[in-house]
Scaffold this active site. Sequence first.
Site, PDB file in Angstrom:
ATOM      1  CD  GLU A   7      95.940  30.551  66.381  1.00  0.00           C
ATOM      2  OE1 GLU A   7      96.310  31.701  66.048  1.00  0.00           O
ATOM      3  OE2 GLU A   7      96.367  29.527  65.817  1.00  0.00           O
ATOM      4  CD  GLU A  55      94.978  26.582  62.450  1.00  0.00           C
ATOM      5  OE1 GLU A  55      96.208  26.828  62.460  1.00  0.00           O
ATOM      6  OE2 GLU A  55      94.117  27.457  62.338  1.00  0.00           O
TER       7      GLU A  55
END
Length: 508
Positions: free
Chosen positions: A124, A270
Amino acid sequence: MYTKKAIKTLIFAFCLSYILACSCALSSNKIGINYGQLGNNLPSPYQTIKLLSSMEAGHVKLYDANPEVLKLLSGTDLHVSIMVTNEQISGIATNQSQADLWVQENVLAYYPSTKIRFVLVGNEVFSYNDLMMWLNLVPAMKNIKRSLSVNDIHNVKVSTAIAMETLESSFPPSSGKFRSDIPGEVILPLLKFLNGTKSFLFLDVYTYFPWSLDPTNMSLDFALLKDGNETYQDPESCLIYKNLLDQMLDSVIFAMGKYGFDSVMLAISETGWPHAGDIDQPGANAYNAATYNRNLVTKMTSDPPLGTPARPGIEIPTFIFSLYDENEKPGPGTERHWGLLSNNGKPTYEMDLTGTRPETSYAALPKPSNNKPYKGKIWCVVDSEVSLTDLGPALDFACGQGNGTCDELAPGKACYQPVSTSAHASYAFSSYWAKFRNAGAAVTSMALQFRPPQIPVMIHAYIPVCCSENGYVDSMMVRPCLVGVVFLFVLELPSYVLMINLVTNALD
């Protein structure tokens, strides 16, 4: 002298072996699981690998390259994704020898007995305001890829995992667009690298977060992937959506298309649903978590693959977040309650990762009582076990933000009494959240730029700390602002068939 038949057989065998070699990064539609270790009460890595195997997981994703875990995975059937941490990106990007050393220590030391299939460079990265890290991302990926190739490793793909907040627009899906503050010289090389290496763009994608922001107007069934009559038609693409996950995935496809790379494959690094959370976090319960994850498994293990409206029939490798509840994760209560397993290794709720178990065979779960927004008042109360050493810096941070956060704590003001660090901190944290919760308004599961240190509080309903102008602090808690080549080489199969035919005709 080879016969024509023997030559044809050899050619076919070569083509087939090439396809299989290229597609073994994620060679099955088995579901993967994220194995995080931010907990002080988790089962050992040895027990964990046993649990993953007993759950029939196909893949496991790590957030580092933990040597103990990688050794224990040796000889298992689990396909493994490992990660270059964000802190390592810069050094690897600027120094090929560092990339070589990383590959030597974290891949070659275990491969091939440990079935490493992906190296994810960074996690991220676009959720952090670090332009240098953004610019170093693709160079680091290239150096890792170069080192793998030099060592004759061609079935380990290199990618990175990004959050949905990398997009500035995701609804309707056709409006998907990467954030304007992320330079094109970052996004374009990333997509070009993934396309050229036939790798996947990994996405952290949670339907829970957009739903929880507007649970009154957004359909819960749509977010939980339930089959029903509710659909949404994109006004621009005219594609029809039956669930929120497909909408979010396709928004990334449209965003990539605006750079000319709408064929880059997607994987879900995820996704999941929290089974518990704080009192003001609607929908965080075991019933919804089980519903979402079971529906997710059914969708992603479907044979033939379902894909999305923009890419029907395309398999999407998927990793559920997460294996365990991790009690040391910062942020609101949901952050510590995503686990398929509790810290004793027991299932939080029944799950079948193969997608073959009928829904009717599961034991009934209690019906949820928190699917609606909490309407009561909530205040922050400092945890009685917190030391003044920990509390002082957090209090200084909250009061140091200005905007009158702690004005009422001044001598003679309404909230000066009682005079204690704990009482003042309780007010300061509540006031801080009330005034700043909308700062940097992109609300996601990731840390935003506006993020204080971990603030030690317990949340109690109906326990006023002090009054503010409207009689209450705010009806919100204080907390940090957190709120495989599977695509298939079938697409390339006609090329191989054509090659076989051409050689066959030449031989004839």
